[in-house]
Design an enzyme around this catalytic site. Structure first.
Site, PDB file in Angstrom:
ATOM      1  N   GLU A  17       0.856  -1.197   0.000  1.00 45.51           N
ATOM      2  CA  GLU A  17       0.000   0.000   0.000  1.00 45.51           C
ATOM      3  C   GLU A  17       0.889   1.243   0.000  1.00 45.51           C
ATOM      4  O   GLU A  17       1.912   1.289   0.668  1.00 45.51           O
ATOM      5  CB  GLU A  17      -0.895   0.005   1.243  1.00 45.51           C
ATOM      6  CG  GLU A  17      -1.777   1.247   1.301  1.00 45.51           C
ATOM      7  CD  GLU A  17      -2.653   1.269   2.547  1.00 45.51           C
ATOM      8  OE1 GLU A  17      -3.617   0.504   2.602  1.00 45.51           O
ATOM      9  OE2 GLU A  17      -2.344   2.068   3.459  1.00 45.51           O
ATOM     10  N   TYR A  49      -6.907   6.668  -0.626  1.00 43.86           N
ATOM     11  CA  TYR A  49      -7.769   7.779  -1.062  1.00 43.86           C
ATOM     12  C   TYR A  49      -7.997   8.667   0.151  1.00 43.86           C
ATOM     13  O   TYR A  49      -8.389   8.167   1.223  1.00 43.86           O
ATOM     14  CB  TYR A  49      -9.088   7.156  -1.509  1.00 43.86           C
ATOM     15  CG  TYR A  49     -10.039   8.059  -2.239  1.00 43.86           C
ATOM     16  CD1 TYR A  49      -9.856   8.337  -3.589  1.00 43.86           C
ATOM     17  CD2 TYR A  49     -11.144   8.599  -1.586  1.00 43.86           C
ATOM     18  CE1 TYR A  49     -10.765   9.123  -4.273  1.00 43.86           C
ATOM     19  CE2 TYR A  49     -12.051   9.388  -2.277  1.00 43.86           C
ATOM     20  CZ  TYR A  49     -11.850   9.649  -3.621  1.00 43.86           C
ATOM     21  OH  TYR A  49     -12.751  10.418  -4.291  1.00 43.86           O
TER      22      TYR A  49
HETATM   23  P1  FAD Z   1     -18.178  -0.420   6.187  1.00 36.77           P
HETATM   24  O1  FAD Z   1     -17.943  -1.775   5.663  1.00 36.77           O
HETATM   25  O2  FAD Z   1     -19.301   0.362   5.597  1.00 36.77           O
HETATM   26  O3  FAD Z   1     -18.378  -0.523   7.770  1.00 36.77           O
HETATM   27  C1  FAD Z   1     -18.366   0.645   8.574  1.00 36.77           C
HETATM   28  C2  FAD Z   1     -19.148   0.397   9.859  1.00 36.77           C
HETATM   29  O4  FAD Z   1     -20.540   0.281   9.557  1.00 36.77           O
HETATM   30  C3  FAD Z   1     -18.764  -0.900  10.573  1.00 36.77           C
HETATM   31  O5  FAD Z   1     -18.861  -0.668  11.962  1.00 36.77           O
HETATM   32  C4  FAD Z   1     -19.838  -1.885  10.123  1.00 36.77           C
HETATM   33  O6  FAD Z   1     -20.045  -2.927  11.071  1.00 36.77           O
HETATM   34  C5  FAD Z   1     -21.046  -0.973   9.992  1.00 36.77           C
HETATM   35  N1  FAD Z   1     -22.010  -1.426   8.972  1.00 36.77           N
HETATM   36  C6  FAD Z   1     -21.723  -1.878   7.729  1.00 36.77           C
HETATM   37  N2  FAD Z   1     -22.860  -2.188   7.068  1.00 36.77           N
HETATM   38  C7  FAD Z   1     -23.888  -1.916   7.908  1.00 36.77           C
HETATM   39  C8  FAD Z   1     -25.303  -2.003   7.800  1.00 36.77           C
HETATM   40  N3  FAD Z   1     -25.889  -2.452   6.686  1.00 36.77           N
HETATM   41  N4  FAD Z   1     -26.067  -1.624   8.865  1.00 36.77           N
HETATM   42  C9  FAD Z   1     -25.491  -1.155  10.019  1.00 36.77           C
HETATM   43  N5  FAD Z   1     -24.139  -1.033  10.172  1.00 36.77           N
HETATM   44  C10 FAD Z   1     -23.349  -1.412   9.126  1.00 36.77           C
HETATM   45  N6  FAD Z   1      -9.937   5.223   4.693  1.00 36.77           N
HETATM   46  C11 FAD Z   1      -9.734   6.248   3.822  1.00 36.77           C
HETATM   47  O7  FAD Z   1     -10.233   7.358   4.045  1.00 36.77           O
HETATM   48  N7  FAD Z   1      -8.986   6.065   2.685  1.00 36.77           N
HETATM   49  C12 FAD Z   1      -8.405   4.879   2.367  1.00 36.77           C
HETATM   50  O8  FAD Z   1      -7.725   4.754   1.342  1.00 36.77           O
HETATM   51  C13 FAD Z   1      -8.583   3.775   3.280  1.00 36.77           C
HETATM   52  N8  FAD Z   1      -8.056   2.558   3.018  1.00 36.77           N
HETATM   53  C14 FAD Z   1      -8.291   1.509   3.885  1.00 36.77           C
HETATM   54  C15 FAD Z   1      -7.766   0.245   3.572  1.00 36.77           C
HETATM   55  C16 FAD Z   1      -7.993  -0.837   4.439  1.00 36.77           C
HETATM   56  C17 FAD Z   1      -7.426  -2.198   4.086  1.00 36.77           C
HETATM   57  C18 FAD Z   1      -8.725  -0.647   5.641  1.00 36.77           C
HETATM   58  C19 FAD Z   1      -8.928  -1.795   6.592  1.00 36.77           C
HETATM   59  C20 FAD Z   1      -9.256   0.603   5.944  1.00 36.77           C
HETATM   60  C21 FAD Z   1      -9.054   1.699   5.079  1.00 36.77           C
HETATM   61  N9  FAD Z   1      -9.590   2.962   5.328  1.00 36.77           N
HETATM   62  C22 FAD Z   1      -9.383   4.008   4.450  1.00 36.77           C
HETATM   63  C23 FAD Z   1     -10.343   3.210   6.572  1.00 36.77           C
HETATM   64  C24 FAD Z   1     -11.859   2.956   6.394  1.00 36.77           C
HETATM   65  O9  FAD Z   1     -12.401   3.898   5.518  1.00 36.77           O
HETATM   66  C25 FAD Z   1     -12.495   3.061   7.786  1.00 36.77           C
HETATM   67  O10 FAD Z   1     -12.062   2.001   8.607  1.00 36.77           O
HETATM   68  C26 FAD Z   1     -14.010   3.213   7.842  1.00 36.77           C
HETATM   69  O11 FAD Z   1     -14.351   3.555   9.189  1.00 36.77           O
HETATM   70  C27 FAD Z   1     -14.806   1.966   7.481  1.00 36.77           C
HETATM   71  O12 FAD Z   1     -14.751   1.688   6.177  1.00 36.77           O
HETATM   72  P2  FAD Z   1     -15.375   0.304   5.613  1.00 36.77           P
HETATM   73  O13 FAD Z   1     -15.274   0.357   4.161  1.00 36.77           O
HETATM   74  O14 FAD Z   1     -14.791  -0.842   6.322  1.00 36.77           O
HETATM   75  O15 FAD Z   1     -16.897   0.518   6.086  1.00 36.77           O
END
Ligand code: FAD
Length: 297
Positions: A17, A49
């Protein structure tokens, strides 16, 4: 090339990354870092991003230049908090124009003190973005997962249920949040698989080579720090050379154990430090070669 195609062909994938520059003036130096990482021959390089799209254009630009110059596939991260459907459509267009075939679909984080009700947007969760990406384009799509549970989740069971929604929306693979105790990952993989989620998982490895930086990250990610790791951080935190050696050795040991236990992918959070990533790659080179020489079924 799509990452899913590489997964089909290889038993073990290694990815890195990188984060893009915040300003145009630093683009060339980050590009050089990306090229140095590319020289280590990973299966792909992911480009983060900025929250709220702050580094949006640099993500796509860096991902596409890197791909063009090295022929190594790029994975462009994309977050959706605060983005409307038309914003997302325009980013999709840009990614397609720049020949990006792989996207890590993320929700992103809300600015401090804000929540979903403060930001307009058409995606509440990453699974909403996955659905849009599936409908509008033909990307290979990855998602994030949290072996220790996402910090906003009530508990790990609930988080796993939410992960299932995201996987069912059409993910091709998952990349984990950093973790420092492999047992935590094994237990997570077991729970995931027992719910029927069998997609490939890339284990996110963060080399701990800077005590200050790691303390901040652990506060953000809630990651458990084993005693072995705490001991060397406490002992060597004021000596950069010693910290670096100990951090590289710890990450190497973590990766060897993961590979020995059959992990499909290792994703190294390079923190834009190719020398640290290079040292780890050197330590595992024969191991990676040996695993990929085995028959892949
Ligand atoms: P989601 O999968 O949407 O989950 C977020 C929260 O919502 C979780 O607590 C989940 O349990 C809950 N949730 C999901 N679906 C539902 C539903 N249907 N109903 C109720 N609750 C729900 N951030 C950046 O800004 N830029 C990046 O480039 C970046 N890269 C990353 C790369 C990796 C490998 C990781 C692990 C994280 C990265 N992040 C990045 C951080 C990420 O954006 C945050 O951790 C964010 O808080 C959650 O993103 P997610 O896509 O996992 O969210």
């Amino acid at each position: 090339m799509k990452i899913s195609k590489i997964i089909d062909k290889k038993k073990l994938l290694i990815s890195f990354e990188i984060f893009p520059p915040k300003q145009e003036a630093n683009f060339d130096s980050v590009m050089q870092t990306a090229l140095d990482l590319g020289g280590l021959n990973p299966d792909f390089i992911s480009v983060t991003y900025g929250a709220g799209g702050t580094t949006r254009s640099y993500t796509a630009e860096l991902a596409s230049s890197l791909q063009e110059k090295t022929q190594i596939p790029s994975l462009a991260h994309l977050t959706c908090v605060g983005s409307g459907f038309s914003d997302i459509q325009s980013i999709i267009r840009e990614l397609k124009e720049k020949k990006i075939e792989n996207v890590l679909a993320l929700r992103g984080d809300y600015p401090q003190g804000a929540d979903a009700s403060d930001l307009p947007g058409d995606c509440a969760y990453a699974s909403d973005l996955v659905r849009i990406l599936k409908k509008e384009a033909d990307f290979c799509i990855g998602g994030a997962c949290y072996p220790e549970g996402h910090p906003e989740s009530e508990n790990r069971l609930e988080d796993l249920q939410h992960l299932q929604y995201k996987v069912d929306a059409g993910l091709d693979f998952l990349t984990t949040q950093m973790f420092f105790d492999n047992e935590v990952l094994y237990s997570f993989l077991y729970r995931m698989q027992s719910k029927g989620m069998k997609l490939p998982v890339f284990a996110g490895i963060m080399p701990v080579t800077n005590a200050k930086q790691i303390k901040r990250m652990i506060t953000l990610s809630n990651a458990h720090m084993p005693q072995k790791l705490l001991a060397f951080v406490d002992r060597f935190q004021d000596n950069p050379g010693a910290m670096m050696q100990a951090g590289i050795a710890y990450a190497t040991e973590q990766i060897i154990d993961l590979i020995a236990n059959g992990i499909r992918g290792v994703h190294i959070y390079s923190m834009n430090k190719p020398d640290i990533t290079a040292a780890i790659m050197h330590n595992i080179s024969h191991i990676v070669e040996a695993v990929n020489a085995e028959a892949h079924v």
